[in-house]
Design a protein around this motif. Sequence first.
Motif, mmCIF file in Angstrom:
data_model
loop_
_atom_site.group_PDB
_atom_site.id
_atom_site.type_symbol
_atom_site.label_atom_id
_atom_site.label_comp_id
_atom_site.label_asym_id
_atom_site.label_seq_id
_atom_site.Cartn_x
_atom_site.Cartn_y
_atom_site.Cartn_z
ATOM 1 N N ASP A 1 2.430 -12.041 -10.207
ATOM 2 C CA ASP A 1 0.878 -12.174 -9.992
ATOM 3 C C ASP A 1 0.218 -13.120 -11.121
ATOM 4 O OD1 ASP A 1 0.274 -10.877 -7.554
ATOM 5 O OD2 ASP A 1 0.435 -9.069 -8.758
ATOM 6 N N ARG B 1 -3.957 -12.096 -10.362
ATOM 7 C CA ARG B 1 -4.173 -11.080 -9.159
ATOM 8 C C ARG B 1 -3.229 -9.938 -8.814
ATOM 9 N NH1 ARG B 1 -5.581 -15.110 -4.565
ATOM 10 N NH2 ARG B 1 -5.616 -13.406 -3.182
ATOM 11 N N GLY B 2 -3.309 -9.415 -7.839
ATOM 12 C CA GLY B 2 -2.498 -8.071 -7.441
ATOM 13 C C GLY B 2 -1.886 -7.996 -6.408
#
Length: 294
Positions: free
Chosen positions: A174, A162-163
């Motif tokens: 991440d 994810r970010g």
Amino acid sequence: MHVLVFDIGGTHVRALVADAAGAVVARADMATERFLAGDPLSLLADMARDTARDLPAGLDGIVVGIPGILDATRRGILETPLVPTLRIEHFADALEARCGVPVILDHDATLQTRGEALRGAGAGYGRVLGIYFGTGVGAAFLDAGALPGGPYRMQLGHVPLRGEGRIGTGGAVDCVEAYASGLVLRDLAAGHGVAIAEAFTSDDARLRDALRTFLADQALSIAMAMSFVDPEVVVVGGGVVEMAGYPFDALAALVDDRLSPVIGKGRRPVRRARLGADAALWGAIDLIRSRRPA
């Protein structure tokens, strides 16, 4: 034949001694924290000596499951983010010299997947993907018992997910471990004033909302790995999955929901690991048998 397997995790180091039939004849347990402050080779050698003390014929071999990356020869350890003191170039040779019996190193998730493919939830399948959510996140893929790829294969815990800018145990930004590992679960439970052992049985509404996201991240990680290697079966285990109240059926449904129809949505079973700690033991027995002369 008697084999000793060390299963080194982020929380515990477990030693199991078994005979050729897989019957466990001795067990020992040590907190991994001791490895962070001491000499792991001395600790393992002492543990091996104590655990095998009552065997009349001694040990035929030692297999060590490492939560990290081995060199190309599988005799040394390149990276172990959870237990950095294990980064020893000639680890297997040094332990072999101290114990006086052959030593084999393998990735911990690979040993577990070998065991599950031999005797557990992956038995009867050729292409077996094993994924384990413990303190960190480990994975292995076996194709007819072989390990395709180099030493950095199937490092699922360090793959970007994810970010949000979270940092994982290996320093990656991440990565899967920053969202779907036991360390994340520990922090979620603590943040809601709940003991980690009660995380999946708690009726705290805010925690349950957070756990839905946690479970979705685990499912996304599994679906991503499945898309890469095309397994016939996926075995999911580890300390998090073994916790009371863990919603495995919901996880399996989420995995299926995230798979593309292009790669066979709904056709690959996702199964809970069956053997627990004994999976690494059976994997070690299989490994030693495969290396002995006929």
